[in-house]
Design an enzyme around this catalytic site. Structure first.
Site, mmCIF file in Angstrom:
data_model
loop_
_atom_site.group_PDB
_atom_site.id
_atom_site.type_symbol
_atom_site.label_atom_id
_atom_site.label_comp_id
_atom_site.label_asym_id
_atom_site.label_seq_id
_atom_site.Cartn_x
_atom_site.Cartn_y
_atom_site.Cartn_z
ATOM 1 C CB THR A 91 -119.619 57.921 -12.567
ATOM 2 O OG1 THR A 91 -118.632 57.249 -11.783
ATOM 3 C CG2 THR A 91 -119.232 57.853 -14.036
ATOM 4 C CG HIS A 290 -113.649 71.413 -9.260
ATOM 5 N ND1 HIS A 290 -113.920 72.628 -9.862
ATOM 6 C CD2 HIS A 290 -113.461 70.530 -10.264
ATOM 7 C CE1 HIS A 290 -113.893 72.461 -11.178
ATOM 8 N NE2 HIS A 290 -113.611 71.201 -11.453
ATOM 9 C CD GLU A 303 -109.826 71.258 -14.793
ATOM 10 O OE1 GLU A 303 -110.168 70.934 -13.646
ATOM 11 O OE2 GLU A 303 -108.736 70.958 -15.275
ATOM 12 N NE ARG A 306 -111.603 76.496 -14.141
ATOM 13 C CZ ARG A 306 -110.858 75.572 -13.525
ATOM 14 N NH1 ARG A 306 -109.567 75.772 -13.381
ATOM 15 N NH2 ARG A 306 -111.392 74.469 -13.065
ATOM 16 N NE ARG A 327 -110.384 69.459 -11.603
ATOM 17 C CZ ARG A 327 -111.115 68.381 -11.831
ATOM 18 N NH1 ARG A 327 -111.209 67.437 -10.911
ATOM 19 N NH2 ARG A 327 -111.735 68.236 -12.974
ATOM 20 C CG HIS A 430 -114.439 67.607 -7.514
ATOM 21 N ND1 HIS A 430 -115.765 67.538 -7.872
ATOM 22 C CD2 HIS A 430 -113.724 67.218 -8.602
ATOM 23 C CE1 HIS A 430 -115.854 67.131 -9.128
ATOM 24 N NE2 HIS A 430 -114.643 66.919 -9.588
ATOM 25 C CG HIS A 431 -111.358 62.736 -6.848
ATOM 26 N ND1 HIS A 431 -112.151 61.955 -7.672
ATOM 27 C CD2 HIS A 431 -110.247 62.006 -6.598
ATOM 28 C CE1 HIS A 431 -111.534 60.820 -7.921
ATOM 29 N NE2 HIS A 431 -110.372 60.813 -7.279
ATOM 30 N NE ARG A 470 -110.304 63.214 -9.789
ATOM 31 C CZ ARG A 470 -111.059 63.931 -10.634
ATOM 32 N NH1 ARG A 470 -110.755 63.993 -11.922
ATOM 33 N NH2 ARG A 470 -112.098 64.599 -10.190
HETATM 34 P P1 ADP Z 1 -116.375 55.645 -9.083
HETATM 35 O O1 ADP Z 1 -116.182 56.940 -9.808
HETATM 36 O O2 ADP Z 1 -115.152 55.171 -8.416
HETATM 37 O O3 ADP Z 1 -117.056 54.622 -9.930
HETATM 38 P P2 ADP Z 1 -118.873 56.552 -7.935
HETATM 39 O O4 ADP Z 1 -119.027 57.550 -6.856
HETATM 40 O O5 ADP Z 1 -119.261 56.963 -9.309
HETATM 41 O O6 ADP Z 1 -117.379 56.002 -7.865
HETATM 42 O O7 ADP Z 1 -119.732 55.256 -7.597
HETATM 43 C C1 ADP Z 1 -119.676 54.605 -6.364
HETATM 44 C C2 ADP Z 1 -121.025 53.951 -6.098
HETATM 45 O O8 ADP Z 1 -120.932 53.095 -4.965
HETATM 46 C C3 ADP Z 1 -122.125 54.955 -5.785
HETATM 47 O O9 ADP Z 1 -123.231 54.725 -6.625
HETATM 48 C C4 ADP Z 1 -122.440 54.687 -4.317
HETATM 49 O O10 ADP Z 1 -123.782 54.980 -3.966
HETATM 50 C C5 ADP Z 1 -122.138 53.197 -4.217
HETATM 51 N N1 ADP Z 1 -121.884 52.733 -2.845
HETATM 52 C C6 ADP Z 1 -121.148 53.349 -1.892
HETATM 53 N N2 ADP Z 1 -121.147 52.637 -0.751
HETATM 54 C C7 ADP Z 1 -121.892 51.520 -0.979
HETATM 55 C C8 ADP Z 1 -122.271 50.396 -0.186
HETATM 56 N N3 ADP Z 1 -121.908 50.282 1.089
HETATM 57 N N4 ADP Z 1 -123.053 49.436 -0.740
HETATM 58 C C9 ADP Z 1 -123.458 49.553 -2.036
HETATM 59 N N5 ADP Z 1 -123.146 50.605 -2.832
HETATM 60 C C10 ADP Z 1 -122.369 51.571 -2.327
#
Ligand code: ADP
Length: 496
Positions: A91, A290, A303, A306, A327, A430-431, A470
């Site tokens: 995020t 992306h 994005e 653009r 994308r 990317h996603h 997405r």
């Molecule tokens: P979203 O956009 O869905 O909120 P993010 O990538 O922004 O996803 O956030 C997901 C978070 O979960 C990250 O900070 C990542 O480090 C954390 N995470 C992933 N796996 C684990 C885990 N096994 N235990 C604790 N935190 C985790």
């Protein structure tokens, strides 16, 4: 054009870019997920007892923090676990904005939008693969989520254009700041005000079940020791698996060596530990590339660039696509060019509208900057005549109201204000559109479509909304609408 290799967001780069939040010691000795064990069996082992909570949220990214703030406001005792040393997840890197329809900010400038239109755009952008029920639920909750964020001083009032959207509905901070850091900063403060800090360097390894219901988790604490936490409801918000080259190769072999814009913690843990207690997945092979990623550092050019007017030019100095297609289509068009990439070219007005250009590219010397188109072409190493002709005829067509030969109909802003910029870009992972199967209540479903009692999920770890592609701005919408939805259902479950 830059070669494709697995650069990713370095751990150091991520820690520098993300926001510090929580504890500092590095976690050691992380292990993979095991098969589900009973809570009693786990308790019998010599394992640290981390206490009892109403709700545990795993992952302090956007979805996890939205869930945490909402759940605390409903009176739940909440624990937020994060495996990285800092909160924010992917995020933190979101730049585009948040798609939302029928918002007060759209109404203030006379933009007519609807749940039907946003849903139709999302479905079409996702190649008609998305789950319309989930899509409509997200779109219907989007305006309310904008208001909720605004009520906490997280104001996304500046409207912009984004690929695949029929009207201006991507909402950004007024300052031009990247949306992800802005939201993470704001939500971190909201968590702090509620007395909740993410417990960092704590990796959830396994869900503990009792009598067919979620009863807790086993994690690895910052000292590398096993620790268990008891809870009545678990919200999985662990993001996707875009930094896990093995999972990428498993589902999409051609992406094994692609660069990734994902932070290193994006390993698909939540998918694996939820699958271990029977969770089903959907669209798991749908992974988005992306089109505008700087390849030597895997840094994303938003994005918005653009959307604000940038064009894409190949190494022959010519445009080759409507830059505002979705994308995946722009990425495919780039892969078909010599060197499998392009240059994103824009002017000072676009630069001034996007603070991240200076921070991410100009200050690091990654982008060509020149006062004239001729000089820019020389720096890019493309044929000067062809490039100058491309940009001047693009500008002339706009001035004369001539239809764009490549079918671009939006953000037709001339490249008029010097200096001019050109960044070499190519597609990068990317996603993850796919993930855990959920319903509109954010309940995690098993293979028979039944909710797993006490298990909820939100954000990129889930699948079904984005289908095969997405749209830019829909991830930030998803995390806020469904992060809140997950906590609402979890609170109803806990307090029933
Ligand atoms: P979203 O956009 O869905 O909120 P993010 O990538 O922004 O996803 O956030 C997901 C978070 O979960 C990250 O900070 C990542 O480090 C954390 N995470 C992933 N796996 C684990 C885990 N096994 N235990 C604790 N935190 C985790």
């Amino acid at each position: 054009m830059a070669s494709k290799h697995n650069v990713g967001v370095s751990r150091r780069g991520f820690l520098t870019g993300a926001l510090t939040f929580g504890m500092g010691a590095a976690a050691l000795g992380l292990t993979g997920c095991g098969s589900p064990r009973s809570f009693e069996a786990e308790a019998a082992e010599n394992i640290i007892d981390g206490g009892e909570y109403d709700i545990i949220v795993v992952g302090a990214g956007g979805a996890g923090m939205a869930a945490t703030v909402g759940a605390v406001d409903q009176g739940a005792k909440v624990l937020l676990l994060e495996k990285m040393p800092v909160a924010g997840g992917n995020t933190c890197f979101a730049e585009g904005g948040m798609n939302a329809c029928c918002t007060k900010f759209q109404k203030a400038v006379g933009i007519e939008d609807s749940v039907d239109l946003m849903s139709a755009d999302t479905y079409a952008g996702g190649h008609e693969k998305g789950n319309m029920e989930l899509i409509r639920h997200m779109c219907a909750g989007s305006s309310d989520a904008i208001d909720w964020l605004d009520s906490m001083g997280i104001t996304l009032s500046k409207l912009g254009t984004s690929g695949g959207a029929s009207v201006k509905r991507i909402h950004r901070p007024e300052s031009g700041e990247a949306v992800g850091k802005y939201i993470v900063k704001g939500m971190t403060e909201q968590c702090r005000q509620r007395g909740v800090a993410a417990v960092c360097n704590t990796k959830v390894e396994e869900i503990l079940m009792q009598d067919g219901k979620v009863a807790g988790v086993r994690a690895t604490n910052p000292n590398g020791l096993p620790i268990k936490y008891a809870c009545r409801a678990l919200i999985v918000a662990t993001g996707g698996f875009g930094a896990n080259s093995e999972m990428l190769a498993q589902y999409r072999p051609e992406l094994r060596d692609a660069v990734t814009t994902n932070q290193p913690g994006t390993q698909g843990d939540g998918i694996k530990f939820a699958q271990a207690v029977g969770a089903d997945t959907v669209d798991i092979d749908q992974i988005q590339v992306h089109p505008t990623v700087e390849q030597t550092t895997a840094t994303l050019l938003s994005e918005n660039i653009r959307g604000d007017g940038a064009i894409l030019v190949n190494t022959d100095g010519v445009r080759f696509t409507n830059e505002l297609l979705t994308r995946d289509r722009v990425s495919e068009a780039e892969w078909a060019q010599p060197g499998r990439g392009a240059f994103a070219v824009f002017d000072q007005s676009v630069h001034d509208n996007n603070l991240s250009v200076e921070e991410k590219f100009v200050s690091r010397g990654l982008i060509h900057v020149a006062d004239t188109f001729e000089e820019l072409a020389q720096k890019m190493g493309v044929p000067t005549d062809a490039f100058v002709n491309t940009v001047t005829s693009y500008n002339d067509n706009i001035a004369n109201g001539v239809e764009d030969p490549l079918g671009r109909t939006k953000s037709l802003n001339p490249l008029a204000k010097s200096p001019f910029y050109a960044l070499p870009v190519a597609p990068g992972v990317h996603h993850c559109m796919g993930g855990l199967r959920v319903n509109v209540k954010a309940e995690v479903l098993d293979a028979s479509g039944n909710p797993i009692p006490g298990l909820f999920a939100a954000g990129e770890v889930t699948g079904g909304i984005h289908g095969g592609n997405r749209l830019g701005g829909n991830a930030v919408c998803d995390i806020n609408v469904n992060g809140r939805q997950a906590q609402e259902t979890a609170c109803a479950y806990v307090f029933a």
